[in-house]
Design an enzyme around this catalytic site. Structure first.
Site, PDB file in Angstrom:
ATOM      1  N   THR A  61       0.828  -1.197   0.000  1.00 60.65           N
ATOM      2  CA  THR A  61       0.000   0.000   0.000  1.00 60.65           C
ATOM      3  C   THR A  61       0.866   1.251   0.000  1.00 60.65           C
ATOM      4  O   THR A  61       2.092   1.171  -0.142  1.00 60.65           O
ATOM      5  CB  THR A  61      -1.048  -0.055   1.147  1.00 60.65           C
ATOM      6  OG1 THR A  61      -1.965   1.025   0.969  1.00 60.65           O
ATOM      7  CG2 THR A  61      -0.408   0.053   2.530  1.00 60.65           C
ATOM      8  N   LYS A  65       3.532   1.475  -3.779  1.00 66.76           N
ATOM      9  CA  LYS A  65       2.951   0.728  -4.900  1.00 66.76           C
ATOM     10  C   LYS A  65       3.783   0.849  -6.189  1.00 66.76           C
ATOM     11  O   LYS A  65       3.731  -0.022  -7.038  1.00 66.76           O
ATOM     12  CB  LYS A  65       1.513   1.198  -5.177  1.00 66.76           C
ATOM     13  CG  LYS A  65       0.545   0.772  -4.092  1.00 66.76           C
ATOM     14  CD  LYS A  65      -0.884   1.137  -4.441  1.00 66.76           C
ATOM     15  CE  LYS A  65      -1.794   0.772  -3.287  1.00 66.76           C
ATOM     16  NZ  LYS A  65      -3.201   0.977  -3.607  1.00 66.76           N
ATOM     17  N   ASN A  86      -0.245  -3.757  -6.102  1.00 65.80           N
ATOM     18  CA  ASN A  86      -0.745  -3.833  -4.721  1.00 65.80           C
ATOM     19  C   ASN A  86      -0.706  -5.256  -4.159  1.00 65.80           C
ATOM     20  O   ASN A  86      -1.035  -5.465  -3.000  1.00 65.80           O
ATOM     21  CB  ASN A  86      -2.178  -3.268  -4.602  1.00 65.80           C
ATOM     22  CG  ASN A  86      -3.223  -4.274  -5.042  1.00 65.80           C
ATOM     23  OD1 ASN A  86      -2.977  -5.095  -5.910  1.00 65.80           O
ATOM     24  ND2 ASN A  86      -4.393  -4.199  -4.437  1.00 65.80           N
ATOM     25  N   ASP A 101      -6.681  -3.451  -7.338  1.00 63.91           N
ATOM     26  CA  ASP A 101      -7.497  -2.311  -6.883  1.00 63.91           C
ATOM     27  C   ASP A 101      -8.633  -1.989  -7.858  1.00 63.91           C
ATOM     28  O   ASP A 101      -9.788  -1.880  -7.467  1.00 63.91           O
ATOM     29  CB  ASP A 101      -6.632  -1.045  -6.717  1.00 63.91           C
ATOM     30  CG  ASP A 101      -5.739  -1.096  -5.495  1.00 63.91           C
ATOM     31  OD1 ASP A 101      -6.092  -1.795  -4.522  1.00 63.91           O
ATOM     32  OD2 ASP A 101      -4.692  -0.422  -5.509  1.00 63.91           O
ATOM     33  N   GLY A 129      -4.749  10.614  -8.696  1.00 57.15           N
ATOM     34  CA  GLY A 129      -3.639   9.927  -8.029  1.00 57.15           C
ATOM     35  C   GLY A 129      -3.633   8.450  -8.384  1.00 57.15           C
ATOM     36  O   GLY A 129      -4.259   8.025  -9.365  1.00 57.15           O
ATOM     37  N   ALA A 131      -4.983   5.824  -6.971  1.00 58.22           N
ATOM     38  CA  ALA A 131      -6.262   5.121  -6.924  1.00 58.22           C
ATOM     39  C   ALA A 131      -7.076   5.424  -8.181  1.00 58.22           C
ATOM     40  O   ALA A 131      -7.687   4.534  -8.781  1.00 58.22           O
ATOM     41  CB  ALA A 131      -7.034   5.542  -5.682  1.00 58.22           C
ATOM     42  N   ASN A 151      -9.965  17.003 -11.932  1.00 59.32           N
ATOM     43  CA  ASN A 151      -8.957  17.099 -10.872  1.00 59.32           C
ATOM     44  C   ASN A 151      -8.671  18.558 -10.569  1.00 59.32           C
ATOM     45  O   ASN A 151      -8.813  19.422 -11.436  1.00 59.32           O
ATOM     46  CB  ASN A 151      -7.665  16.403 -11.323  1.00 59.32           C
ATOM     47  CG  ASN A 151      -6.731  16.130 -10.162  1.00 59.32           C
ATOM     48  OD1 ASN A 151      -7.182  15.716  -9.097  1.00 59.32           O
ATOM     49  ND2 ASN A 151      -5.449  16.368 -10.356  1.00 59.32           N
ATOM     50  N   ARG A 156      -2.848  16.968 -14.397  1.00 55.32           N
ATOM     51  CA  ARG A 156      -2.652  15.570 -13.959  1.00 55.32           C
ATOM     52  C   ARG A 156      -3.763  14.680 -14.517  1.00 55.32           C
ATOM     53  O   ARG A 156      -3.528  13.509 -14.831  1.00 55.32           O
ATOM     54  CB  ARG A 156      -2.631  15.480 -12.429  1.00 55.32           C
ATOM     55  CG  ARG A 156      -1.372  16.064 -11.818  1.00 55.32           C
ATOM     56  CD  ARG A 156      -1.265  15.739 -10.336  1.00 55.32           C
ATOM     57  NE  ARG A 156      -0.902  14.359 -10.093  1.00 55.32           N
ATOM     58  CZ  ARG A 156      -1.079  13.747  -8.917  1.00 55.32           C
ATOM     59  NH1 ARG A 156      -1.617  14.394  -7.901  1.00 55.32           N
ATOM     60  NH2 ARG A 156      -0.713  12.492  -8.770  1.00 55.32           N
TER      61      ARG A 156
HETATM   62  P1  ATR Z   1      -2.711   8.659  -4.270  1.00 53.78           P
HETATM   63  O1  ATR Z   1      -1.629   8.154  -5.161  1.00 53.78           O
HETATM   64  O2  ATR Z   1      -2.710   8.046  -2.914  1.00 53.78           O
HETATM   65  O3  ATR Z   1      -4.095   8.566  -4.881  1.00 53.78           O
HETATM   66  P2  ATR Z   1      -1.856  11.409  -4.767  1.00 53.78           P
HETATM   67  O4  ATR Z   1      -1.049  11.032  -5.926  1.00 53.78           O
HETATM   68  O5  ATR Z   1      -1.257  12.307  -3.749  1.00 53.78           O
HETATM   69  O6  ATR Z   1      -2.390  10.185  -3.940  1.00 53.78           O
HETATM   70  O7  ATR Z   1      -3.229  12.041  -5.325  1.00 53.78           O
HETATM   71  C1  ATR Z   1      -4.134  12.606  -4.508  1.00 53.78           C
HETATM   72  C2  ATR Z   1      -5.317  13.138  -5.308  1.00 53.78           C
HETATM   73  O8  ATR Z   1      -6.145  13.861  -4.409  1.00 53.78           O
HETATM   74  C3  ATR Z   1      -4.948  14.116  -6.410  1.00 53.78           C
HETATM   75  O9  ATR Z   1      -5.902  14.024  -7.441  1.00 53.78           O
HETATM   76  C4  ATR Z   1      -5.060  15.470  -5.681  1.00 53.78           C
HETATM   77  O10 ATR Z   1      -5.264  16.579  -6.533  1.00 53.78           O
HETATM   78  P3  ATR Z   1      -3.975  17.317  -7.208  1.00 53.78           P
HETATM   79  O11 ATR Z   1      -3.512  16.438  -8.312  1.00 53.78           O
HETATM   80  O12 ATR Z   1      -4.511  18.616  -7.686  1.00 53.78           O
HETATM   81  O13 ATR Z   1      -2.975  17.461  -6.096  1.00 53.78           O
HETATM   82  C5  ATR Z   1      -6.303  15.211  -4.873  1.00 53.78           C
HETATM   83  N1  ATR Z   1      -6.442  16.097  -3.704  1.00 53.78           N
HETATM   84  C6  ATR Z   1      -5.785  16.008  -2.533  1.00 53.78           C
HETATM   85  N2  ATR Z   1      -6.219  16.972  -1.678  1.00 53.78           N
HETATM   86  C7  ATR Z   1      -7.182  17.675  -2.334  1.00 53.78           C
HETATM   87  C8  ATR Z   1      -8.018  18.787  -1.998  1.00 53.78           C
HETATM   88  N3  ATR Z   1      -7.959  19.354  -0.794  1.00 53.78           N
HETATM   89  N4  ATR Z   1      -8.901  19.225  -2.925  1.00 53.78           N
HETATM   90  C9  ATR Z   1      -8.976  18.643  -4.145  1.00 53.78           C
HETATM   91  N5  ATR Z   1      -8.206  17.591  -4.520  1.00 53.78           N
HETATM   92  C10 ATR Z   1      -7.320  17.104  -3.639  1.00 53.78           C
END
Ligand code: ATR
Length: 278
Positions: A61, A65, A86, A101, A129, A131, A151, A156
Site C-alpha cells: 500500500t 505501490k 498492490n 485495486d 492519483g 487510486a 482534478n 494531472r
Molecule cells: P494517491 O496516489 O494516494 O491517490 P496522490 O497522488 O497524492 O495520492 O493524489 C491525490 C489526489 O487527491 C490528487 O488528485 C489530488 O489533486 P492534485 O492532483 O490537484 O494534487 C487530490 N487532492 C488532494 N487533496 C485535495 C483537496 N484538498 N482538494 C482537491 N483535490 C485534492
C-alpha cells in the site's frame, strides 16, 4: 501454512489482517497475515531482508505501490500498464506483481449496480492519483463508453488519460466544470483522500446538480459514510461505499495467493459492523 502480510507506511489502522483472517476461515486455509510496516527511508534495505523471510505473498500500500516494481521478477500486464502493484506472490520464478485495486472496484460496483454497465453510460472520476489510475483503467476496460476525469490540477487528469490508453471517450475537466456538468453522468467516483477522517467535514465538489438515480461512489471508508455520500443521498443518488472495494480487492489478492475461490459478499455485513465499531 501461508505466510502473508502488508507493507506500507503508516499501516497501524489497516483492516487487511482482519479481512484475510476471515478469508482463511471461509476457505479453510491455514496461515498468518502480518502488518510489516516499513519506514520510507529504509525501503530498499527492508525489502531485501523481506526476501529472506519466506513470505508466500504480500499486499503493498501507500507509499510503495510504484517503488516495489524494480524489486519484482515479473509483473502482470494490467499492473505494468498502470505502473503500480498492490499484490505480490512468491513463485518458483520469483516475486510476481499484480494490481487488484481497479478490478476490485469494478467487481464490487457491478455486483450492486449492474445497470450502469450499459453502452452509452458515462462515468466521472474525481482525482488523478494512484487510486484514480487503477479505477480508470478498470472502468474503461469494463465496457463504459465514456470516462471523464476531473482534478484540482487539470494537467494531472490529462496525463492519466494520455498515459492509460483505452477505447473509451475521455475528457479532462476542472472541479468547477465537473460540478456544472454533474447531471450528465450515470456514475461519479470520488478517488481522493478528501473527506477522510479526521477531515470528515470536507467534500471535493458540491453535488446539487446530480441526476436522481446516479450511482455515487467514494473510495474513502473511514468514516464509512462520508459527507460526500451523505450529500449524494440527499440529492437522490444510489451510493457505493469504499469498504466494498477494499473487501473485493482483498478477495482478489487472496485468490491469487491461495488458488481458492473466496467470496466477498458473505463477509460484507460483518465487515460493516466492524467498521462501525459494533
Ligand atoms: P494517491 O496516489 O494516494 O491517490 P496522490 O497522488 O497524492 O495520492 O493524489 C491525490 C489526489 O487527491 C490528487 O488528485 C489530488 O489533486 P492534485 O492532483 O490537484 O494534487 C487530490 N487532492 C488532494 N487533496 C485535495 C483537496 N484538498 N482538494 C482537491 N483535490 C485534492
Amino acid at each position: 501454512m501461508y505466510k502473508l502480510g502488508l507493507i506500507g507506511y503508516p499501516i497501524g489502522h489497516s483492516s487487511s489482517p482482519w479481512i484475510h483472517e476471515q478469508l482463511m476461515k471461509q476457505q479453510g486455509v491455514q496461515g498468518k497475515y502480518d502488518l510489516l510496516e516499513i519506514h520510507p527511508d529504509k525501503f530498499d534495505e527492508e525489502i531485501s531482508s523481506l526476501k529472506e523471510k519466506g513470505l508466500d505473498g504480500f499486499n503493498v500500500t501507500v507509499p510503495f505501490k510504484e517503488k516495489i516494481i524494480p524489486h519484482l521478477d515479473a509483473i502482470d500486464e494490467s499492473a505494468l500498464h498502470l505502473g503500480a502493484v498492490n499484490t505480490v506472490k512468491r513463485t518458483e520464478n520469483g516475486w510476481i506483481g499484480y494490481n487488484t485495486d481497479g478490478s476490485g472496484f469494478v467487481h464490487s460496483l457491478k455486483n450492486r449496480f449492474p445497470d450502469i454497465f450499459q453502452s452509452g453510460s458515462k462515468a466521472l472520476l474525481l482525482g488523478s492519483g494512484g487510486a484514480a489510475r487503477g479505477i480508470y483503467e478498470a472502468l474503461t476496460g469494463s465496457g463504459m463508453d465514456s470516462v471523464d476525469i476531473a482534478n484540482r490540477t487539470i494537467g494531472r487528469a490529462e496525463e492519466v488519460i494520455e498515459q492509460i490508453s483505452s477505447r473509451a471517450q475521455a475528457e479532462a475537466l476542472t472541479l468547477a466544470e465537473a460540478e456544472e456538468s454533474l447531471g450528465s453522468y450515470d456514475l461519479v467516483v470520488q478517488t481522493t483522500t478528501v473527506g477522510m477522517s479526521p477531515n470528515d467535514q470536507q467534500t471535493i465538489i458540491r453535488l446539487n446538480r446530480l441526476t436522481k438515480g446516479t450511482v455515487v461512489s467514494d473510495i474513502v471508508y473511514r468514516p464509512m459514510k462520508t459527507k460526500f455520500l451523505k450529500e449524494a443521498e440527499i440529492n437522490g443518488a444510489r451510493v457505493h461505499y469504499g469498504h466494498e472495494m477494499l473487501l473485493q480487492q482483498a478477495v482478489y489478492a487472496f485468490k491469487i495467493w491461495t488458488d481458492t475461490e473466496p467470496e466477498a459478499l458473505p463477509l460484507l455485513d460483518k465487515f460493516e459492523q466492524k467498521l462501525k465499531g459494533v
